[in-house]
Structures are given as C-alpha cells and as structure tokens.
Design an enzyme around this catalytic site. Structure first.
Site, PDB file in Angstrom:
ATOM      1  N   ARG A 163       1.166  -1.154  -0.193  1.00 27.13           N
ATOM      2  CA  ARG A 163       0.158   0.034   0.145  1.00 27.13           C
ATOM      3  C   ARG A 163       0.905   1.458   0.007  1.00 27.13           C
ATOM      4  O   ARG A 163       0.343   2.216   0.552  1.00 27.13           O
ATOM      5  CB  ARG A 163      -0.786   0.112   1.331  1.00 27.13           C
ATOM      6  CG  ARG A 163      -1.814  -0.897   1.275  1.00 27.13           C
ATOM      7  CD  ARG A 163      -2.806  -0.939  -0.350  1.00 27.13           C
ATOM      8  NE  ARG A 163      -3.900  -1.478   0.151  1.00 27.13           N
ATOM      9  CZ  ARG A 163      -4.074  -2.718  -0.040  1.00 27.13           C
ATOM     10  NH1 ARG A 163      -3.613  -3.702  -0.878  1.00 27.13           N
ATOM     11  NH2 ARG A 163      -5.473  -3.580  -0.233  1.00 27.13           N
ATOM     12  N   SER A 233     -10.604  -0.079   2.231  1.00 34.93           N
ATOM     13  CA  SER A 233      -9.681  -0.158   3.746  1.00 34.93           C
ATOM     14  C   SER A 233      -9.567   1.142   3.971  1.00 34.93           C
ATOM     15  O   SER A 233      -8.877   1.896   3.312  1.00 34.93           O
ATOM     16  CB  SER A 233      -9.323  -0.964   3.816  1.00 34.93           C
ATOM     17  OG  SER A 233      -9.010  -2.258   2.951  1.00 34.93           O
ATOM     18  N   GLU A 329      -5.564   4.721   5.554  1.00 34.05           N
ATOM     19  CA  GLU A 329      -4.953   3.989   4.167  1.00 34.05           C
ATOM     20  C   GLU A 329      -5.612   5.439   3.397  1.00 34.05           C
ATOM     21  O   GLU A 329      -4.200   6.146   2.530  1.00 34.05           O
ATOM     22  CB  GLU A 329      -5.404   3.076   3.654  1.00 34.05           C
ATOM     23  CG  GLU A 329      -4.047   2.479   2.848  1.00 34.05           C
ATOM     24  CD  GLU A 329      -4.830   3.435   1.115  1.00 34.05           C
ATOM     25  OE1 GLU A 329      -3.126   3.372   1.016  1.00 34.05           O
ATOM     26  OE2 GLU A 329      -5.549   3.195   0.674  1.00 34.05           O
TER      27      GLU A 329
END
Ligand code: EPU
Length: 338
Positions: A163, A233, A329
């Site tokens: 990520r 997420s 995120e």
C-alpha cells in the site's frame, strides 16, 4: 474546459460534500498539457482526482482540480507468452480487468472489482487476494505539475511496497499519472492461494472465472459505494516486530498473522477492530461496516471531520487493547470552507 465552483460529492465514493474552486475533466493528454500550463501561468495549486475511491474530502478545494478522462488502451505482443498492455489513466480499473480476462490475458484477475481508475492504482499499489499491482507493472508515464515535464518511471523507480509507492512520498501531489504499462501472461497462471478462492473454482478456471469468483468474494464482504459511501479499507494492515507478534499470539492464539521476509509480522487490522467489538458501530452519520471492520462507512450528510473522529476512536481503542498503531490508508484532501 475549466468549470468554476464544481460540486465533487459524486466524484468521491465516500460521498462527502466538497466544492472545487475550479475543475477540469481532461479529455486527452494534449488537453492535460494545456490546462496544467494555464494553472502554472496563474499560480493555481493543482489537485489530481482519480476515481475518488481512496479519498477523504474536506468541504473546499482551492485552485484547480483535474481528473484524467482519457482512457484508451492497446496491446503490444512481446513473445509467445507475454503481452505488454498500455492503458491510459482515465480507464476504470475493473473494466480493464474484465477486458484483459476476456482475452485470456493473465495477471490482473485477482484485482477484480477494486474501485477507481487506472491512474490512481500505482499510488497505493492496489492489492488483493495475494496479488499487487507492482507484480504486473512495468512502467508509469507521468507529467510533472510544476514544469510540465513528461517522463516514464520504471517499476523500481516507483519504490513499491505494501500500500505504498514513491507517489505517496517524494512525488506526493507533484505529478499527473497519464499511462500505465503492464506485463501480462498469455498462459494460464491462476493464483488461488488466498482464502477460499481455490475452493470456489474448478481445477483449470478461465481468467474470467477467476474475475467472477474474486468479484463474488468482494461483494460478500465489501459495501458497494453506489449504495453505501466508503473508501475501501480505511486502515493499512499493521506490520509489527516479531516479538510483539509473539506476545500477542500467546494471548490470542487465533489471531490472523502473516510473517514477512524481514522477520516482522503483518496483522489483520479488520480482525483487531472486530475483536474490540467495533464492527457495525454507528456514530451519527458514520460507522464501521458490519461485514468488514476495516471499512468505515458514510450514511450520508456527514463531514470529513466526523469520519476522522470515528477513525481516531477506532485507532485509539485498538492501540489501548493491543498496543498496535493503525495508520490511515485513504488520502485526505482540501480544507474547511473559506
Ligand atoms: N477479519 C475479521 N473481522 C473483520 C475483518 C477481517 O476477523 O471484520 C479477519 C478475517 O477473517 C481474516 C483477516 O481478518 O482472517 C483478513 O481479512 P480479509 O481477508 O478480509 O482481508 P483484510 O486484510 O481485512 C486486505 C486488504 C483488502 C483486500 C483483502 C483481500 C488492506 C488494508 N486491505 O483486507 O483491500 O481486498 O485484503 O486481499 O490491505 C482495500 O485496500 O480497500 C481493500 C479492500
């Protein structure tokens, strides 16, 4: 064409209300060059929007917001087993995955149904079911916002990690990604090791069957942004030192954990949040999804600040109980109304 005072509520999957001082949907690379040159002449700060699926918007975006709408793609055969795919930034990611699978080109099928556009995919190095974009990506074409320079970055220069990429660090807010070049296989190469994917498919599935199976798994767990606002997420899965993982496992033997090559251990943020009893929590107009605790949802009419307050509460609860820090995120953009 540049529009003034544009509403971006429909342009972000969380559905947060936001106005842009100026907004341009870029129909071609030529238009991108021209509009960004104009922004430089006027000194407007530029924000780049992709599909808006990994974004938390505050109510006001000053300057100019651009969104690449150009979306051509083409194949370049390399040898009997390998094909290079060139795809422009504006293409919908899942449409690309479906089109490639329909041609029995292997590589992207586990990344089915990830919302957003191609141009945003490298920023967070999209990943699911054991595959990351970095596994397939050969290069990224981009345009620097500050001087209009155009260049191509190799995969190594993108500094991909879980990520993460150079686009979240040295190039953060500095470039418009215009094209990705991927390398795919013409030979069947299913990767079905994650969860129960293998059990859902026969021994020799087609690429389109893998796409369908991955899409079904996602639909079972993840809310459809068209129905319930969300940005996928909300936290990264945390990576902890081996010693902390060992101590947590002694206390919680059933805890999902994935040892990494460097000895550290990746934990499942969704599991940690779930264990704290927060799954399905609703606080006013925001909440924690009831089927996947890693996803925060927006029921309508809330602000970025309400969502961030809930995120703080979730992260604080997990830190208190497990001593593990959760990191956000999605990207936060904009400011309070002037
Ligand atoms: N779990 C729970 N409760 C929950 C959620 C998860 O106990 O509410 C447990 C699951 O049972 C499982 C473990 O946690 O044992 C991991 O869950 P899951 O397989 O659903 O994956 P994840 O780690 O929660 C990551 C990605 C997803 C991606 C899936 C599948 C991140 C931040 N998220 O989620 O990506 O789809 O793996 O590969 O890495 C996204 O980035 O937006 C996203 C959805």
């Amino acid at each position: 064409m540049i529009r003034h005072d544009a509403e971006l509520g429909a342009a972000n999957t969380l559905g947060l209300a936001c106005r842009a001082e100026r907004f341009a949907a870029l129909e071609s690379l030529a238009e991108a060059r021209q509009v960004l040159a104009e922004a430089r002449r006027h000194g407007w700060p530029v924000s780049v929007l992709g599909g808006g699926s990994n974004l938390i918007l505050r109510p006001w975006l000053p300057g100019l917001v651009v969104q690449a709408d150009f979306a051509d793609w083409w194949l370049e055969p390399l040898d009997a087993d390998t094909v290079r795919v060139h795809v422009e930034a504006g293409m919908n990611w899942h449409s690309l995955v479906e089109a490639l699978a329909a041609r029995e080109l292997w590589g992207t099928e586990n990344l089915a149904l990830i919302p957003g556009r191609v141009g945003a995919a490298p920023i967070q190095n999209i990943g699911a079911y054991g595959v990351e974009l970095a596994d397939l990506l050969e290069s990224v074409h981009l345009l620097y916002l500050d001087d209009g320079r155009e260049t191509v970055l190799s995969r190594e220069e993108c500094a991909f990690a879980y990520r993460d990429s150079v686009f979240k660090h040295a190039l953060h807010g500095r470039v418009l990604i215009t094209r990705l070049v991927l390398r795919l296989s013409t030979r069947p190469a299913p990767r079905l090791g994650y969860g129960d994917l293998a059990a859902r498919l026969g021994p020799t599935p087609s690429a389109s069957e893998v796409v369908a199976a991955v899409s079904r798994v996602r639909r079972e767990k993840l809310p459809d942004p068209a129905v319930l606002g969300n940005a996928g997420s909300f936290f990264k899965n945390p990576v902890v030192a081996a010693e902390r993982a060992r101590r947590l496992l002694a206390e919680y033997p059933g805890m999902p954990h994935f040892p990494l090559a460097d000895g550290s251990v990746k934990l499942a943020a969704g599991w940690l949040i779930d264990q704290c009893g927060l799954k399905g929590l609703r606080e006013g107009r925001v909440g924690v999804h009831d089927r996947q605790a890693l996803v925060l949802v927006h029921h309508g009419g809330a602000s970025a600040e309400e969502l961030l307050a809930l995120a703080r509460r979730v992260a604080d609860t997990v830190a208190e109980r497990f001593g593990v820090t959760l990191e956000r995120e999605p990207r936060l953009l904009g400011r309070a109304l002037p």
